[in-house]
Design a protein around this motif. Structure first.
Motif, PDB file in Angstrom:
ATOM      1  N   ALA A   1     -85.507  78.319 -69.211  1.00 21.87           N
ATOM      2  CA  ALA A   1     -86.436  77.616 -70.095  1.00 21.87           C
ATOM      3  C   ALA A   1     -86.245  77.999 -71.552  1.00 21.87           C
ATOM      4  CB  ALA A   1     -87.877  77.881 -69.661  1.00 21.87           C
ATOM      5  N   HIS A   2     -85.800  79.211 -71.825  1.00 18.77           N
ATOM      6  CA  HIS A   2     -85.630  79.667 -73.210  1.00 18.77           C
ATOM      7  C   HIS A   2     -84.189  80.090 -73.486  1.00 18.77           C
ATOM      8  CE1 HIS A   2     -89.980  79.550 -73.533  1.00 18.77           C
ATOM      9  NE2 HIS A   2     -90.070  80.298 -72.436  1.00 18.77           N
ATOM     10  N   ALA A   3     -83.263  79.482 -72.771  1.00 18.49           N
ATOM     11  CA  ALA A   3     -81.851  79.852 -72.935  1.00 18.49           C
ATOM     12  C   ALA A   3     -81.386  79.566 -74.360  1.00 18.49           C
ATOM     13  CB  ALA A   3     -80.992  79.061 -71.946  1.00 18.49           C
ATOM     14  N   HIS A   4     -80.700  80.521 -74.922  1.00 18.56           N
ATOM     15  CA  HIS A   4     -80.156  80.376 -76.266  1.00 18.56           C
ATOM     16  C   HIS A   4     -78.646  80.543 -76.205  1.00 18.56           C
ATOM     17  CE1 HIS A   4     -79.720  84.731 -76.152  1.00 18.56           C
ATOM     18  NE2 HIS A   4     -80.984  84.776 -75.703  1.00 18.56           N
ATOM     19  N   THR A   5     -78.005  80.454 -77.335  1.00 25.01           N
ATOM     20  CA  THR A   5     -76.557  80.611 -77.375  1.00 25.01           C
ATOM     21  C   THR A   5     -76.159  81.980 -76.822  1.00 25.01           C
ATOM     22  OG1 THR A   5     -76.447  79.204 -79.331  1.00 25.01           O
ATOM     23  CG2 THR A   5     -74.515  80.570 -78.848  1.00 25.01           C
ATOM     24  N   GLY A   6     -75.248  81.955 -75.869  1.00 26.15           N
ATOM     25  CA  GLY A   6     -74.812  83.206 -75.267  1.00 26.15           C
ATOM     26  C   GLY A   6     -75.741  83.715 -74.184  1.00 26.15           C
ATOM     27  N   TYR A   7     -76.586  82.834 -73.606  1.00 26.40           N
ATOM     28  CA  TYR A   7     -77.501  83.259 -72.549  1.00 26.40           C
ATOM     29  C   TYR A   7     -76.691  83.760 -71.340  1.00 26.40           C
ATOM     30  CZ  TYR A   7     -76.282  78.936 -70.127  1.00 26.40           C
ATOM     31  OH  TYR A   7     -75.598  77.933 -69.482  1.00 26.40           O
ATOM     32  N   SER A   8     -77.328  84.554 -70.514  1.00 29.80           N
ATOM     33  CA  SER A   8     -76.664  85.110 -69.332  1.00 29.80           C
ATOM     34  C   SER A   8     -77.139  84.396 -68.074  1.00 29.80           C
ATOM     35  CB  SER A   8     -76.946  86.610 -69.212  1.00 29.80           C
ATOM     36  OG  SER A   8     -78.337  86.835 -69.068  1.00 29.80           O
ATOM     37  N   GLU A   9     -76.222  84.175 -67.143  1.00 26.55           N
ATOM     38  CA  GLU A   9     -76.554  83.552 -65.872  1.00 26.55           C
ATOM     39  C   GLU A   9     -77.169  84.606 -64.955  1.00 26.55           C
ATOM     40  OE1 GLU A   9     -76.409  80.557 -64.777  1.00 26.55           O
ATOM     41  OE2 GLU A   9     -75.259  79.488 -66.311  1.00 26.55           O
ATOM     42  N   PRO A  10     -78.298  84.298 -64.301  1.00 28.77           N
ATOM     43  CA  PRO A  10     -78.932  85.292 -63.420  1.00 28.77           C
ATOM     44  C   PRO A  10     -78.042  85.704 -62.252  1.00 28.77           C
ATOM     45  CG  PRO A  10     -79.933  83.115 -63.168  1.00 28.77           C
ATOM     46  CD  PRO A  10     -79.052  83.044 -64.363  1.00 28.77           C
ATOM     47  N   ILE A  11     -77.265  84.768 -61.723  1.00 27.58           N
ATOM     48  CA  ILE A  11     -76.377  85.115 -60.609  1.00 27.58           C
ATOM     49  C   ILE A  11     -75.281  86.063 -61.086  1.00 27.58           C
ATOM     50  CG2 ILE A  11     -74.746  84.186 -58.924  1.00 27.58           C
ATOM     51  CD1 ILE A  11     -76.373  81.656 -58.840  1.00 27.58           C
ATOM     52  N   LYS A  12     -74.803  85.827 -62.301  1.00 25.43           N
ATOM     53  CA  LYS A  12     -73.771  86.705 -62.860  1.00 25.43           C
ATOM     54  C   LYS A  12     -74.305  88.108 -63.082  1.00 25.43           C
ATOM     55  CE  LYS A  12     -70.413  86.964 -66.643  1.00 25.43           C
ATOM     56  NZ  LYS A  12     -69.910  86.292 -67.874  1.00 25.43           N
ATOM     57  N   ALA A  13     -75.552  88.182 -63.555  1.00 24.71           N
ATOM     58  CA  ALA A  13     -76.149  89.494 -63.784  1.00 24.71           C
ATOM     59  C   ALA A  13     -76.384  90.237 -62.478  1.00 24.71           C
ATOM     60  CB  ALA A  13     -77.463  89.332 -64.545  1.00 24.71           C
ATOM     61  N   ALA A  14     -76.762  89.484 -61.428  1.00 28.35           N
ATOM     62  CA  ALA A  14     -77.041  90.112 -60.137  1.00 28.35           C
ATOM     63  C   ALA A  14     -75.770  90.510 -59.410  1.00 28.35           C
ATOM     64  CB  ALA A  14     -77.874  89.170 -59.271  1.00 28.35           C
ATOM     65  N   SER A  15     -74.741  89.630 -59.456  1.00 27.10           N
ATOM     66  CA  SER A  15     -73.492  89.902 -58.739  1.00 27.10           C
ATOM     67  C   SER A  15     -72.349  89.185 -59.439  1.00 27.10           C
ATOM     68  CB  SER A  15     -73.602  89.443 -57.279  1.00 27.10           C
ATOM     69  OG  SER A  15     -72.373  89.611 -56.614  1.00 27.10           O
ATOM     70  N   PRO A  16     -71.642  89.877 -60.340  1.00 27.99           N
ATOM     71  CA  PRO A  16     -70.521  89.237 -61.056  1.00 27.99           C
ATOM     72  C   PRO A  16     -69.447  88.693 -60.121  1.00 27.99           C
ATOM     73  CG  PRO A  16     -71.131  91.315 -62.094  1.00 27.99           C
ATOM     74  CD  PRO A  16     -71.890  91.241 -60.812  1.00 27.99           C
ATOM     75  N   ALA A  17     -69.204  89.381 -59.008  1.00 30.48           N
ATOM     76  CA  ALA A  17     -68.170  88.921 -58.074  1.00 30.48           C
ATOM     77  C   ALA A  17     -68.571  87.590 -57.439  1.00 30.48           C
ATOM     78  CB  ALA A  17     -67.933  89.976 -57.001  1.00 30.48           C
ATOM     79  N   THR A  18     -69.839  87.507 -57.020  1.00 29.69           N
ATOM     80  CA  THR A  18     -70.322  86.253 -56.432  1.00 29.69           C
ATOM     81  C   THR A  18     -70.269  85.122 -57.445  1.00 29.69           C
ATOM     82  OG1 THR A  18     -71.792  87.472 -54.955  1.00 29.69           O
ATOM     83  CG2 THR A  18     -72.276  85.131 -55.296  1.00 29.69           C
ATOM     84  N   TYR A  19     -70.694  85.407 -58.669  1.00 34.70           N
ATOM     85  CA  TYR A  19     -70.666  84.394 -59.724  1.00 34.70           C
ATOM     86  C   TYR A  19     -69.246  83.890 -59.958  1.00 34.70           C
ATOM     87  CZ  TYR A  19     -71.033  82.275 -64.352  1.00 34.70           C
ATOM     88  OH  TYR A  19     -70.962  81.406 -65.418  1.00 34.70           O
ATOM     89  N   LYS A  20     -68.289  84.800 -59.978  1.00 36.33           N
ATOM     90  CA  LYS A  20     -66.900  84.412 -60.214  1.00 36.33           C
ATOM     91  C   LYS A  20     -66.385  83.520 -59.092  1.00 36.33           C
ATOM     92  CE  LYS A  20     -62.327  86.320 -61.269  1.00 36.33           C
ATOM     93  NZ  LYS A  20     -61.535  87.562 -61.440  1.00 36.33           N
ATOM     94  N   ILE A  21     -66.739  83.870 -57.863  1.00 32.96           N
ATOM     95  CA  ILE A  21     -66.309  83.057 -56.716  1.00 32.96           C
ATOM     96  C   ILE A  21     -66.907  81.660 -56.788  1.00 32.96           C
ATOM     97  CG2 ILE A  21     -66.503  82.814 -54.215  1.00 32.96           C
ATOM     98  CD1 ILE A  21     -66.335  85.873 -54.033  1.00 32.96           C
TER      99      ILE A  21
END
Length: 711
Positions: free
Chosen positions: A574-594
């Protein structure tokens, strides 16, 4: 019956428009192109509405039989030239009609294909206004409509296959419309090739059906299926035939493992994505399986396969859609996922529910794609959601219509998607066998994922902080009316279309399923319908109807899943700005990459089938096979040829030496030289001169005389 008797005109109208564009379009003004192409589809829609209305009246007096008209026989006939043996030893003539069939199933497809198709044609007037090849684009769209209508109205598998291949060809042309872009031409080739893989299964399935039933007409195949008890051997053949048909459906309707062409098909113009890859073409596989329902219900293995593949495809594609950044690719994977839902319904025997989801999906998914096109139009061609944001008030009509579509696809009541998706989940839960509960769990998790990635799209696009460049932000504007009006109409349908299937558990009559009863009914229900006693069937069902509390519980859980997905998306974006982070990436970078790399399926296909990539320096697939073949040709085939040549040359040299020195030298020239040497003294006296001979004779005579005188 003016419309029903002339139903053959419906597919010919867009065929006329398409042919006119391809022959004369270059010389026509855009206004003329609009009138011809949009007008033909509009007339087809009007005739479709009239034909369906007349059919419903006709069916009431003809025991709800399908209406069939045969124009002529275009393959085979009664001449006996194409006779083949069937599985029971009988002889059957191969025959394919240019015939059309209208029943409740084809009526539904006919209405939404022509209706949504007409809206997309109107939308394309604004969207493609400044593109080159304007007439060519509309010509391809019209040819696609002709092929799709041929597929829908065909009365036999062969004519259906003609339309099937026609939509595949038009898909190739439309995906590759921007042929100057390599990515577009590659995507078109990919779609064409992958669909041919599925089509090979479809063709073999048709051969099986012809061999089993002695006919490829739908009414004859259904009559064969409804004969009664079939032998175990016949049921095995039916299972093989239906599995092969499902292979074709997996190709056309983008199911595992043949789904890979559809996301890449987003390289085509956005109206193409809406028409072909959301509302019509990709549902052809669903239509074919639903049309073959009489055979599929005789093959439990095939039904389970359809259900499992559908469920796995639904959750697989939904998980990929969670992290995609291209607005059209999110919708593409959503389409694959929703198609999985449809096949899940067909696989558990809920044919009417599956078709109902096709119907509702046609409206909200076409709306989502056209809305995405409106966003792209406003953003000067930008498709990356990371570069959007805060568009809610700048393009309000696009925002509200896309929000309605998002609510519908997420399963929020009372929007259309809620009714169709909830019915699929309920039918899956109530199927016999505990294994179906696992499929329900998969479908339920998919529903949660759907709500998450769709509201993620909404928040990143319309809410959050603006993340576009200043130049793009300066040119943001609402789309023209030719694009806005179709969005509004589709939004209305996305809101109200679900009421046609209002379930009996909520006090409705489920008119949609009731309309389809003549196609999908079994046993005594079919007998009552054929005897014109459909009213008794309705009364009997009302008497036996018992609403289970479980149904209400599952309904609440379904809505809760949509709500949880919505909440998670709102909290994250809802408040994503430039360079926001994905929650899935923050929780599990490997899963996000897959997930971001789509489980590396395309890379795996590249390794295994195309061979464009190497594994430890070794290339597999087609290119690897080509390299291996080249090496084999150079080192083995050419080596053997060159070796044989060396042996031949060496043998020739030895033979030449033997001939020169042994045969000619010793055998021929040796005796000649010896004879010449031995005859040399004699040849000294044999000069061939008369004077010499006379001298010798004289000397000889003198010698004899001297000898005798002396002695």
């Amino acid at each position: 019956m003016l419309f029903l008797d002339h139903i053959w005109i419906i597919p010919l109208l867009p065929a006329f428009g398409g042919a006119g564009m391809l022959f004369f379009g270059r010389k026509l003004q855009k206004a003329t192109v609009n009138v011809v192409c949009v007008g033909m589809v509009g007339l087809a829609f009007i005739m479709a509405c009239g034909s369906v209305l007349q059919y419903t009246a006709w069916a009431e007096t003809h025991s709800h039989q399908p209406y069939q008209t045969i124009l002529y026989t275009w393959l085979g006939g009664d001449t006996g030239h194409l006779i083949y043996p069937t599985h029971d030893g009988a002889q059957a003539p191969f025959q394919a009609d240019a015939g059309l069939l209208l029943d409740p199933l084809s009526s539904i497809w006919l209405l939404f294909v022509t209706g949504v198709g007409m809206l997309i044609h109107i939308y394309s007037i604004g969207y493609m206004a400044h593109e080159g090849g304007y007439y060519r684009f509309f010509g391809y769209l019209n040819l696609f409509m002709f092929s799709m209508l041929t597929l829908i109205l065909a009365n036999n598998y062969v004519l259906l296959f003609v339309g099937w291949e026609g939509v595949g060809l038009c898909s190739y042309l439309l995906i590759g419309f921007y042929f100057h872009r390599k990515s577009a031409s590659d995507a078109a080739n990919k779609a064409f090739i992958v669909n041919r893989i599925g089509d090979s299964g479809f063709i073999l399935g048709m051969f099986f059906i012809a061999w089993l039933c002695g006919s490829l007409r739908f009414v004859d195949v259904n009559a064969f299926a409804h004969l009664g008890t079939h032998s175990p051997e016949t049921l095995k053949y039916i299972t093989a035939a239906t599995l092969l048909l499902f292979v074709g459906a997996c190709g056309k309707s983008a199911q595992l493992p043949l789904y890979v062409w559809l996301p890449d098909a987003m390289e085509g113009p956005t109206p193409v994505s809406a028409l072909i890859h959301a509302a019509t073409m990709v549902t052809a596989g669903v239509y074919m399986v639903a049309r073959s329902n009489a055979l599929f219900v005789l093959a439990p293995t095939s039904m389970k396969t359809v259900a499992i593949v559908g469920a796995l495809t639904a959750i697989f594609a939904a998980s990929i859609g969670l992290v995609q950044n291209d607005i059209k690719r999110v919708l593409a994977y959503s389409t694959v996922s929703q198609l999985g839902y449809m096949f899940l319904a067909l696989g558990v025997g809920a044919f009417a529910a599956g078709v109902f989801h096709v119907f509702t999906h046609a409206f909200f998914k076409a709306l989502l794609f056209l809305g995405a096109g409106s966003v792209i139009h406003a953003m000067s061609g930008e498709q990356d959601m990371r570069n959007m944001g805060a568009l809610e008030k700048r393009i309000p009509v696009t925002y509200w219509t896309m929000l309605i579509a998002t609510l519908a696809i997420s399963g929020i009541p009372p929007f259309a998607g809620f009714f169709s998706k909830d019915e699929i989940l309920w039918q899956t839960w109530t199927s016999e066998g505990d294994a179906y509960r696992i499929l329900w769990v998969i479908g339920y998790v998919t529903a949660l994922m759907t709500a998450f990635y769709m509201f993620r799209l909404v928040y990143l696009t319309f809410y959050s902080k603006p993340r576009m460049s200043r130049e793009v932000e300066h040119h943001i504007h609402e789309s023209p009316k030719s694009m806005i009006v179709p969005l509004v109409i589709l939004a209305v349908m996305s809101l109200f279309a679900g009421f046609l299937g209002w379930p009996r558990s909520l006090g409705g009559s489920d008119h949609f399923a009731r309309f389809l009863d003549p196609v999908f009914a079994r046993g005594e229900a079919r007998t009552l319908i054929e005897e014109g006693k459909a009213g008794q069937l309705v009364a009997a069902e009302k008497e036996e109807e018992h609403t289970s509390p479980t149904e209400y519980l599952l309904m609440v859980l379904s809505v809760a899943a949509a709500g949880v997905g919505w909440y998670m998306a709102k909290r994250s974006y809802a408040h994503a700005h430039t360079g926001y982070s994905e929650p899935i990436k923050a929780a599990s970078p490997a899963t996000y990459k897959i997930l971001l790399n789509k489980y590396y399926v395309d890379e795996g296909y590249d390794y295994l089938f195309t061979g464009r990539r190497k594994i430890d320096g070794v290339r597999l697939g087609a290119m690897g096979l080509g390299e291996a073949s080249s090496w084999f040709d150079a080192n083995v085939v050419d080596g053997a040829v060159n070796g044989a040549g060396w042996i031949t040359r060496t043998t020739a040299r030895l033979s030449s030496w033997w001939d020169k020195w042994i045969i000619d030298g010793i055998g021929v020239n040796g005796p000649a030289i010896l004879a010449r040497m031995l005859s040399y003294p004699a040849r000294l006296f044999e000069l061939g001169l008369v004077q010499w001979y006379a001298l010798v004779m004289t000397v000889g005579l003198v010698g004899f005389v001297f000898y005798y005188v002396y002695h």
